[in-house]
Write an enzyme that holds these catalytic residues in place. Structure first.
Site, mmCIF file in Angstrom:
data_model
loop_
_atom_site.group_PDB
_atom_site.id
_atom_site.type_symbol
_atom_site.label_atom_id
_atom_site.label_comp_id
_atom_site.label_asym_id
_atom_site.label_seq_id
_atom_site.Cartn_x
_atom_site.Cartn_y
_atom_site.Cartn_z
ATOM 1 N N HIS A 32 57.326 75.959 50.605
ATOM 2 C CA HIS A 32 58.213 76.452 49.593
ATOM 3 C C HIS A 32 58.773 75.280 48.756
ATOM 4 O O HIS A 32 58.680 73.989 49.127
ATOM 5 C CB HIS A 32 59.569 76.815 50.286
ATOM 6 C CG HIS A 32 60.435 77.524 49.742
ATOM 7 N ND1 HIS A 32 61.486 77.157 48.636
ATOM 8 C CD2 HIS A 32 60.502 79.039 49.628
ATOM 9 C CE1 HIS A 32 62.096 78.044 48.234
ATOM 10 N NE2 HIS A 32 61.611 79.407 48.349
ATOM 11 N N ASP A 90 58.311 84.999 54.178
ATOM 12 C CA ASP A 90 57.303 85.998 53.988
ATOM 13 C C ASP A 90 56.333 86.110 54.926
ATOM 14 O O ASP A 90 55.413 86.885 55.087
ATOM 15 C CB ASP A 90 56.365 85.896 52.430
ATOM 16 C CG ASP A 90 57.245 86.298 51.273
ATOM 17 O OD1 ASP A 90 57.823 87.243 51.739
ATOM 18 O OD2 ASP A 90 57.158 85.547 50.327
HETATM 19 N N1 CMC Z 1 48.990 76.347 52.691
HETATM 20 C C1 CMC Z 1 48.528 75.319 52.455
HETATM 21 N N2 CMC Z 1 48.725 74.615 51.953
HETATM 22 C C2 CMC Z 1 49.972 74.562 50.988
HETATM 23 C C3 CMC Z 1 50.737 75.707 51.310
HETATM 24 C C4 CMC Z 1 50.355 76.805 51.960
HETATM 25 N N3 CMC Z 1 50.656 77.624 52.002
HETATM 26 N N4 CMC Z 1 51.720 75.400 50.261
HETATM 27 C C5 CMC Z 1 51.520 74.393 49.650
HETATM 28 N N5 CMC Z 1 50.258 73.704 50.069
HETATM 29 C C6 CMC Z 1 50.108 72.218 49.959
HETATM 30 C C7 CMC Z 1 49.357 72.266 48.615
HETATM 31 O O1 CMC Z 1 47.879 72.666 48.493
HETATM 32 C C8 CMC Z 1 49.501 70.876 47.895
HETATM 33 O O2 CMC Z 1 48.552 70.141 48.499
HETATM 34 P P1 CMC Z 1 48.233 68.763 47.782
HETATM 35 O O3 CMC Z 1 49.412 67.848 47.485
HETATM 36 O O4 CMC Z 1 47.142 68.171 48.749
HETATM 37 O O5 CMC Z 1 47.616 69.181 46.684
HETATM 38 C C9 CMC Z 1 51.042 70.581 48.227
HETATM 39 O O6 CMC Z 1 51.144 71.374 49.517
HETATM 40 C C10 CMC Z 1 52.001 71.115 47.470
HETATM 41 O O7 CMC Z 1 51.791 72.588 47.115
HETATM 42 P P2 CMC Z 1 52.207 73.099 45.614
HETATM 43 O O8 CMC Z 1 51.562 74.386 45.559
HETATM 44 O O9 CMC Z 1 52.283 72.105 44.798
HETATM 45 O O10 CMC Z 1 53.767 73.265 45.929
HETATM 46 P P3 CMC Z 1 54.738 74.156 45.048
HETATM 47 O O11 CMC Z 1 56.199 73.676 45.259
HETATM 48 O O12 CMC Z 1 54.454 74.101 43.704
HETATM 49 O O13 CMC Z 1 54.648 75.593 45.529
HETATM 50 C C11 CMC Z 1 54.626 77.608 47.044
HETATM 51 C C12 CMC Z 1 55.631 76.393 46.395
HETATM 52 C C13 CMC Z 1 55.524 78.593 47.620
HETATM 53 C C14 CMC Z 1 54.152 78.372 45.726
HETATM 54 C C15 CMC Z 1 53.337 77.226 47.804
HETATM 55 O O14 CMC Z 1 53.844 76.440 48.981
HETATM 56 C C16 CMC Z 1 52.692 78.265 48.102
HETATM 57 O O15 CMC Z 1 51.876 78.897 47.358
HETATM 58 N N6 CMC Z 1 52.840 78.994 49.399
HETATM 59 C C17 CMC Z 1 51.745 80.039 49.835
HETATM 60 C C18 CMC Z 1 52.638 81.410 48.955
HETATM 61 C C19 CMC Z 1 54.058 81.848 49.590
HETATM 62 O O16 CMC Z 1 54.038 82.153 50.818
HETATM 63 N N7 CMC Z 1 54.797 82.092 48.607
HETATM 64 C C20 CMC Z 1 56.330 82.585 49.302
HETATM 65 C C21 CMC Z 1 57.229 81.639 49.031
HETATM 66 S S1 CMC Z 1 58.826 82.316 49.789
HETATM 67 C C22 CMC Z 1 59.294 83.590 49.399
HETATM 68 C C23 CMC Z 1 59.558 83.725 47.803
HETATM 69 O O17 CMC Z 1 60.577 82.832 47.288
HETATM 70 O O18 CMC Z 1 58.846 84.533 47.095
#
Ligand code: CMC
Length: 384
Positions: A264, A321
């Site tokens: 998140h 989720d």
């Molecule tokens: N699985 C594996 N690695 C992850 C995940 C995950 N679910 N989420 C983040 N990371 C890693 C990502 O690969 C990155 O690693 P590195 O620094 O080595 O490149 C690091 O953590 C930071 O990730 P980010 O994508 O830059 O983080 P963000 O703040 O931009 O994105 C997020 C937040 C929710 C989009 C992301 O965690 C994600 O894609 N999660 C999976 C989708 C998900 O479950 N979404 C629902 C969010 S909660 C309900 C809502 O509000 O909709």
């Protein structure tokens, strides 16, 4: 020519505050969530979705007579016009339900006689209509996908019980009723997430409330946001046997895949909404339905592995989720409907934010730092 200096760019608007708000506090460090000052646990234990809607829209809990009037307003707005119902039903075999719902919500503008009235009072009435009608549409779309006629709403039932009734044709069991009420409360609001921000961006142009929430629904659809619950359940289904869980997740992580339902932008600890859903998993771990038991085992094994590998080290924890899927399956709700339920629940959050933002509206207009070329010579098409 003066050179612009390289600005600090905040990718994904991380760390940027867009306004002051009194609606929702997401405390990502301590894993706490508050709607209008009440913790999510307090609301889930004591309140119901209709009361939470009142709280979010009007900023305080209702008195008895106010609540009776609000419930009756919501219940009186449950039907949708024949044209919008026809549109939704006729698209439902061709498109994903989330897309049909978005199109149908947009079309609801056609039946609102107050569409052009942008006063706060008219917009609050439109919010009530949207909250009420989106549930009717979500249920009817799912039924149409399965060749079934819509079920007329039952005014004696609460918003969430009536949703289940319109979906299945039967009143929910007490277990289903409790779960669906929790789901709607947990998804009702979450500060300036992608869909709420998108709603505000559209609303900041003074587009009407229907256009604004339709924009929000488009943003909700993606698997990084509201589409994550369906994607997480589909992953659990692909894992198949609980014994495959660890290998599946290890392989996915080694292939740099994200595991849907984890991570998140704001929570760097356990999402409090996920914690509430996790407690339902414990209650249902020995349920008589083998599919529910299998999915719960996979979810629990995946949670353990992810926390061991990425919890404390990278701040990646389960979000709301991840655990929804097995619970919805238990309640008889198909994966393609998960995001529609998210949208139906979140409608109140989008509307509350619009109503608040419009009290001090300013159009959103951020900047991009241009790094391309300038003053290029135009070359005729035959000479390129
Ligand atoms: N699985 C594996 N690695 C992850 C995940 C995950 N679910 N989420 C983040 N990371 C890693 C990502 O690969 C990155 O690693 P590195 O620094 O080595 O490149 C690091 O953590 C930071 O990730 P980010 O994508 O830059 O983080 P963000 O703040 O931009 O994105 C997020 C937040 C929710 C989009 C992301 O965690 C994600 O894609 N999660 C999976 C989708 C998900 O479950 N979404 C629902 C969010 S909660 C309900 C809502 O509000 O909709």
């Amino acid at each position: 020519m003066m050179e612009e200096t390289q600005p600090k760019i905040s990718s994904g608007l991380e760390g940027i505050y867009i306004q002051e708000s009194k609606i929702c506090k997401v405390d990502g460090i301590n894993g706490r969530l508050y709607y209008r000052g009440y913790s999510i646990e307090t609301l889930n234990d004591n309140s119901d979705y209709e009361e939470v809607c009142y709280l979010l829209l009007y900023g305080r809990l209702p008195k008895k007579d106010e609540f009776e009037k609000f419930k009756s307003d919501l219940r009186n707005e449950r039907t949708v016009s024949t044209e919008v119902m026809y549109l939704a039903r006729s698209l439902s075999k061709k498109m994903h339900p989330t897309d049909v719902l978005k199109t149908a919500v947009s079309a609801l503008a056609s039946e609102d006689e107050e569409l052009a009235d942008n006063s706060p009072e008219a917009n609050a009435r439109k919010a009530v209509r949207l909250i009420s009608k989106i549930a009717t549409l979500a249920a009817a779309i799912e039924r149409a996908r399965n060749g079934k006629e819509p079920v007329a709403p039952d005014p004696s039932l609460s918003h969430t019980d009536n949703f289940m009734y319109m979906l299945t044709g039967s009143k929910p069991s007490s277990g289903q009723s409790k779960l669906i009420n929790t789901m709607f409360i947990l998804h009702a609001e979450h500060s300036s997430n992608a869909s709420t921000f998108t709603t505000l961006v559209a609303g900041s142009t003074l587009a009407d409330i229907y256009s604004s929430v339709t924009a929000g629904m488009a943003a909700l659809k993606g698997p990084l946001h509201g589409g994550a619950d369906e994607a997480a359940l589909k992953m659990m289904m692909n894992i198949g046997d609980p014994g495959n869980t660890e290998q599946y997740i290890e392989d996915a992580l080694a292939g740099k895949q994200k595991i849907m339902g984890f991570g998140h932008r704001v929570y760097k600890t356990y999402d409090p909404r996920a914690r509430i859903l996790r407690s339902y998993l414990e209650e249902l771990r020995n349920d008589k339905d083998p599919e529910t038991r299998r999915l719960i085992e996979i979810a629990i094994r995946a949670e353990k592995l992810m926390i061991d590998k990425l919890g404390n080290s990278k701040g990646i924890w389960p979000n709301v989720d991840f655990f929804s899927g097995p619970l919805y399956v238990w309640a008889g709700i198909p994966p393609e409907l998960f995001t529609s339920i998210f949208a139906a629940s979140r409608m109140v959050g989008w509307c509350a934010h619009l109503l608040e933002y419009w009290t001090n509206n300013r159009i959103f207009r951020p900047l991009e730092f241009y790094t391309g070329e300038l003053d290029l010579k135009y070359v005729d098409i035959d000479k390129r």
